[in-house]
Structures are given as structure tokens and as C-alpha cells.
Design a protein around this motif. Structure first.
Motif, PDB file in Angstrom:
ATOM      1  N   PHE A  93      11.070  -2.351  -0.308  1.00  0.00           N
ATOM      2  CA  PHE A  93       9.651  -3.110  -0.167  1.00  0.00           C
ATOM      3  C   PHE A  93      10.183  -4.097  -0.149  1.00  0.00           C
ATOM      4  N   ASN A  94      10.869  -5.020  -1.529  1.00  0.00           N
ATOM      5  CA  ASN A  94      11.078  -6.433  -1.613  1.00  0.00           C
ATOM      6  C   ASN A  94      11.596  -7.086  -0.310  1.00  0.00           C
ATOM      7  N   LEU A 151       9.123  -6.843   2.468  1.00  0.00           N
ATOM      8  CA  LEU A 151       7.670  -8.103   1.925  1.00  0.00           C
ATOM      9  C   LEU A 151       8.389  -9.866   2.271  1.00  0.00           C
ATOM     10  N   PHE A 152       9.756  -9.952   2.237  1.00  0.00           N
ATOM     11  CA  PHE A 152      10.644 -10.978   2.328  1.00  0.00           C
ATOM     12  C   PHE A 152      11.161 -11.359   3.693  1.00  0.00           C
ATOM     13  N   ASP A 153      11.278 -10.419   3.951  1.00  0.00           N
ATOM     14  CA  ASP A 153      11.226 -10.876   6.238  1.00  0.00           C
ATOM     15  C   ASP A 153       9.216 -10.693   6.325  1.00  0.00           C
TER      16      ASP A 153
END
Length: 292
Positions: A6-7, A10-12
Motif C-alpha cells: 500500500f505504501n 501510495l508513493f507512486d
């Protein structure tokens, strides 16, 4: 392949959003300028920000190209840009190659003098006096010779040459190549990314020549396009301008649309050069990454 966490997703997502936002902020004003140059004064005054004109018109471009002076200015700028870029690249390459040689006596002192010019300069008046004493006033050479070598570009080229593997030159010497042969047959072909990148820097600089033309060119027939476009904008604004280089065919133009047309005329020619250098320019971003 494992699914992204998920992180990571989210970063992308944040990256895509920010890059898209930056892209829009960069491209939308340019689209507005291009569209505004083709729109009517009334529509531009009403909407303020135009991306697709309701009514297309070439009035601004008819005014900009209503004199042969602009065509002459474009020819002058193209000539200065082509010759100046080749001249500067030749001098920069020769000097950078010499300074990249570790066996050159006094190269550290020369490099100190080069870096010194990046921090301190003689100023406008001393430079003008030097150009005048050299007999370059009112000549095209005044647009090229005083700025023939850019210290920053020279340092980049020198670093690129230094990072080429030493074994290449040694092998060339064993095969009977001299210094000039090594430069033109080995170093230059391997340095095309750097040369393309620096050439683009020089070309943009020469194409945007303005202040030096104002200082050193008294004959309006020798003005580059940037100076002529400035005169057109001043005339379009209803201000006082030197009209000695203009013919009698000018008419009162729409001020804001003419300014946008002037920006397009000044930008498009140099922008068209980039696709031809894009392949090498992309590699130029990695200049200095080769380890000797």
C-alpha cells in the motif's frame, strides 16, 4: 512478481499526481500563449485565459510579418546561431581536451583562471571598450567572439573528457594515432552526448542574443530577431521606439495578441532543434558517469 505494498502504491500515486501537476503548470501557459496569438482581441479580453480560440485569426501574425525586416532578422539570428555554435563548440572542445590531459603543464593554473571568470567579470563598459578596440563594433563577430567560450560549458566538457577510459587513448597511440587523431577519431565520437548537450546550450544562448546586439550593432539591418521583436512589441504598445529599421507597411496591431505572436515566433525555431538532439541530449544527462 509480488504485488506492491500500500505504501508503495501510495508513493507512486503521489508522484504521478505531482508530476502531472507540474507538467500542466508548465505546458498550459505555453498553450495559452500559442492559442492567444491566434485569437481575437475581444475574446482574449473577455476570457483572459484561452486554450482553444472560438474565432481563429492571423491578425497578429500578419502584423508581425508585415515587414521584411523580421525575415531579415530571422536570417541574421539563424546565421549567428549556426556559426556561433560551431565556433564555440570547436574552441570549447579543443580547450577542454587540452585541460583534460594530465600531462599538461600549468593546467591547474589555467583552470583557476577559467573558474575565476565565472565569479568575476570586467563589466559592461570595460567589455565594450575591449570590443571597440578590437574593431568589432557593428560586425557580426561582436556577437560571437566575446562570448565564444562559456566557462561552465568548458568545465562540463573537460570533466567528460577526463572520465573517458585512459586505455582508449593508450590503444590509439599504440596504433599510431597522434593527439589530433585521438581527438577527432576517438574522443569526439565517444563524446557526442556531451557535445549535443553543450551545443544546445550554446545555440539557445546565441538565439536569445539581445543585449550584445543592442550594445555592439548600430546598423539596424544587422539586428537579430530578438531586437526586432522587441521593437515590434514597443510599437504594438503605442510607445516610442526606433522605427528606422521598419518599413512603412506597419499598421496599428492588437497589443496583447501581438506580444503572444512574438513569443511564438521567438520560441518555435529553437524549439524545433531539440528533437534532432533529443537522443544525445538524454544521454548527456549522464555526463561524467563513465569511470576511467
Amino acid at each position: 512478481m509480488h504485488d506492491k505494498s500500500f505504501n508503495s502504491r501510495l508513493f507512486d500515486g503521489v508522484n504521478y499526481f505531482l508530476l502531472t501537476l507540474v507538467g500542466l503548470v508548465t505546458i498550459l501557459p505555453f498553450i495559452h500563449v500559442v492559442a492567444g496569438s491566434f485569437t481575437t482581441v475581444q475574446e482574449l479580453a473577455e476570457k483572459q485565459f484561452v486554450l482553444i480560440p472560438t474565432v481563429w485569426t492571423l491578425d497578429a501574425y500578419r502584423y508581425v510579418f508585415s515587414t521584411n525586416t523580421l525575415v531579415m532578422g530571422l536570417a541574421v539570428s539563424i546565421g549567428i546561431t549556426l556559426f556561433g555554435t560551431m565556433f564555440s563548440m570547436a574552441l570549447t572542445s579543443f580547450m577542454a581536451y587540452g585541460l583534460a590531459r594530465r600531462d599538461l603543464d600549468g593546467r591547474n593554473t589555467i583552470m583557476f583562471l577559467v573558474v575565476f571568470t565565472m565569479l568575476f567579470s570586467g563589466g559592461m563598459i570595460p567589455t565594450f571598450l575591449v570590443v571597440k578596440e578590437m574593431g568589432l563594433i557593428d560586425t557580426y563577430a561582436s556577437q560571437v567572439i566575446p562570448v565564444a567560450i562559456n566557462a561552465f560549458n568548458l568545465i562540463i566538457m573537460r570533466n567528460f573528457f577526463q572520465n573517458l577510459p585512459d586505455g582508449i587513448e593508450e590503444s590509439a597511440k599504440i596504433d599510431g594515432c597522434g593527439d589530433w587523431g585521438i581527438l577527432f577519431k576517438i574522443v569526439i565520437p565517444l563524446s557526442m552526448p556531451a557535445i549535443a548537450t553543450i551545443s544546445l546550450f550554446y545555440a539557445v544562448t546565441y538565439w536569445n542574443t539581445y543585449m550584445s546586439a543592442i550594445l555592439y550593432l548600430n546598423d539596424t539591418a544587422k539586428w537579430p530577431v530578438q531586437v526586432i521583436l522587441r521593437q515590434i512589441v514597443i510599437l504594438a504598445s503605442g510607445l516610442s521606439a526606433d522605427t528606422s529599421g521598419m518599413d512603412d507597411s506597419f499598421v496599428t496591431p492588437p497589443e496583447q495578441t501581438v506580444k503572444m505572436a512574438v513569443i511564438v515566433v521567438a520560441t518555435i525555431p529553437i524549439l524545433l532543434v531539440y528533437p534532432f538532439l533529443q537522443k544525445h541530449f538524454a544521454k548527456g544527462a549522464l555526463m561524467g558517469s563513465i569511470k576511467g
